[in-house]
Design a protein around this motif. Structure first.
Motif, PDB file in Angstrom:
ATOM      1  N   ASP A   1       0.842  -1.212   0.000  1.00 16.61           N
ATOM      2  CA  ASP A   1       0.000   0.000   0.000  1.00 16.61           C
ATOM      3  C   ASP A   1       0.867   1.249   0.000  1.00 16.61           C
ATOM      4  O   ASP A   1       0.640   2.185  -0.751  1.00 16.61           O
ATOM      5  CB  ASP A   1      -0.897   0.032   1.244  1.00 16.61           C
ATOM      6  CG  ASP A   1      -2.053  -0.917   1.099  1.00 16.61           C
ATOM      7  OD1 ASP A   1      -2.258  -1.427  -0.018  1.00 16.61           O
ATOM      8  OD2 ASP A   1      -2.745  -1.155   2.105  1.00 16.61           O
ATOM      9  N   GLU A   2       1.863   1.226   0.889  1.00 18.18           N
ATOM     10  CA  GLU A   2       2.737   2.397   1.010  1.00 18.18           C
ATOM     11  C   GLU A   2       3.500   2.621  -0.299  1.00 18.18           C
ATOM     12  O   GLU A   2       3.645   3.751  -0.774  1.00 18.18           O
ATOM     13  CB  GLU A   2       3.696   2.172   2.187  1.00 18.18           C
ATOM     14  CG  GLU A   2       4.592   3.344   2.515  1.00 18.18           C
ATOM     15  CD  GLU A   2       3.818   4.642   2.786  1.00 18.18           C
ATOM     16  OE1 GLU A   2       4.335   5.704   2.424  1.00 18.18           O
ATOM     17  OE2 GLU A   2       2.693   4.580   3.324  1.00 18.18           O
TER      18      GLU A   2
ATOM     19  N   ASP B   1       2.537   1.749  -3.295  1.00 23.31           N
ATOM     20  CA  ASP B   1       1.581   2.266  -4.288  1.00 23.31           C
ATOM     21  C   ASP B   1       1.339   3.756  -4.070  1.00 23.31           C
ATOM     22  O   ASP B   1       1.282   4.531  -5.020  1.00 23.31           O
ATOM     23  CB  ASP B   1       0.240   1.518  -4.175  1.00 23.31           C
ATOM     24  CG  ASP B   1       0.332   0.120  -4.742  1.00 23.31           C
ATOM     25  OD1 ASP B   1       1.339  -0.174  -5.416  1.00 23.31           O
ATOM     26  OD2 ASP B   1      -0.594  -0.673  -4.494  1.00 23.31           O
ATOM     27  N   ARG B   2       1.194   4.151  -2.787  1.00 20.27           N
ATOM     28  CA  ARG B   2       0.956   5.577  -2.492  1.00 20.27           C
ATOM     29  C   ARG B   2       2.142   6.424  -2.941  1.00 20.27           C
ATOM     30  O   ARG B   2       1.990   7.493  -3.512  1.00 20.27           O
ATOM     31  CB  ARG B   2       0.701   5.766  -0.985  1.00 20.27           C
ATOM     32  CG  ARG B   2      -0.765   5.589  -0.607  1.00 20.27           C
ATOM     33  CD  ARG B   2      -1.031   6.152   0.771  1.00 20.27           C
ATOM     34  NE  ARG B   2      -0.406   5.376   1.823  1.00 20.27           N
ATOM     35  CZ  ARG B   2      -0.951   4.271   2.365  1.00 20.27           C
ATOM     36  NH1 ARG B   2      -2.125   3.848   1.964  1.00 20.27           N
ATOM     37  NH2 ARG B   2      -0.326   3.614   3.315  1.00 20.27           N
ATOM     38  N   GLN B   3       3.368   5.907  -2.690  1.00 21.32           N
ATOM     39  CA  GLN B   3       4.559   6.666  -3.088  1.00 21.32           C
ATOM     40  C   GLN B   3       4.655   6.789  -4.609  1.00 21.32           C
ATOM     41  O   GLN B   3       5.000   7.838  -5.137  1.00 21.32           O
ATOM     42  CB  GLN B   3       5.811   5.997  -2.535  1.00 21.32           C
ATOM     43  CG  GLN B   3       6.006   6.301  -1.056  1.00 21.32           C
ATOM     44  CD  GLN B   3       7.228   5.626  -0.481  1.00 21.32           C
ATOM     45  OE1 GLN B   3       8.029   5.061  -1.206  1.00 21.32           O
ATOM     46  NE2 GLN B   3       7.353   5.675   0.829  1.00 21.32           N
TER      47      GLN B   3
ATOM     48  N   GLU C   1       2.175   6.734  -6.728  1.00 19.54           N
ATOM     49  CA  GLU C   1       1.110   7.645  -7.136  1.00 19.54           C
ATOM     50  C   GLU C   1       1.546   9.098  -6.906  1.00 19.54           C
ATOM     51  O   GLU C   1       1.382   9.955  -7.783  1.00 19.54           O
ATOM     52  CB  GLU C   1      -0.155   7.320  -6.314  1.00 19.54           C
ATOM     53  CG  GLU C   1      -1.396   8.109  -6.677  1.00 19.54           C
ATOM     54  CD  GLU C   1      -1.927   7.768  -8.061  1.00 19.54           C
ATOM     55  OE1 GLU C   1      -1.722   6.619  -8.501  1.00 19.54           O
ATOM     56  OE2 GLU C   1      -2.525   8.662  -8.678  1.00 19.54           O
ATOM     57  N   ALA C   2       2.158   9.357  -5.723  1.00 15.83           N
ATOM     58  CA  ALA C   2       2.607  10.715  -5.406  1.00 15.83           C
ATOM     59  C   ALA C   2       3.669  11.167  -6.406  1.00 15.83           C
ATOM     60  O   ALA C   2       3.669  12.316  -6.862  1.00 15.83           O
ATOM     61  CB  ALA C   2       3.149  10.759  -3.978  1.00 15.83           C
TER      62      ALA C   2
END
Ligand code: SF4
Ligand code: SF4
Length: 122
Positions: free
Chosen positions: A109-110, A112-114, A116-117
């Motif tokens: 998850d982390e 993927d978030r990075q 995306e950012a």
């Protein structure tokens, strides 16, 4: 007389399981009869944490390769090469047995978030 284990399947080839298969097409208890079938399933789909290799720390002892229960560490010419993320389930055994801490585990998850950012910054 009908044998009790008629559907046990010795010598029978099974079809690849498809999402649109009905229950009558699937083998009894979902048994699979061909050896090496795990190769055709992307068992890494349910991973929640991901091993990431640190090449600067790695001493290529290949202890991780011996311990990985899913044969998801690829070695080339006797050296660590890469992870097979299609089959790695993220158990973290490789990170635990590495004597020089060359494998870190990160939350999918982390990551993927990075990603995306980063995409949003570009
Ligand atoms: S156990 Fe660690 S040091 Fe040994 S090959 Fe694997 S990553 Fe490299
Ligand atoms: S996390 Fe588990 S399955 Fe994935 S490479 Fe490491 S030992 Fe193998």
């Amino acid at each position: 007389m009908t044998p009790f284990n008629r559907n046990f399947g010795q010598g029978k080839r099974t079809k690849a399981v498809r999402p649109d298969m009905n229950w009558e097409e699937i083998t009894k208890a979902g048994n699979v009869y061909e050896p090496g079938n795990a190769n055709t399933y992307e068992t890494g789909d349910w991973r929640t944490i991901r091993p990431v290799w640190n090449k600067d720390r790695c001493i290529h002892c290949l202890i991780c390769w011996r311990y990985c229960p899913d044969a998801s560490i690829i070695a080339t010419d006797g050296k660590f090469d890469s992870f097979d993320y299609k089959h790695c389930k993220g158990c973290g055994i490789c990170a635990n047995v590495c004597p020089v801490h060359a494998i870190d585990m990160f939350s999918e998850d982390e990551m993927d978030r990075q990603k995306e950012a980063k995409r949003n910054e570009e």
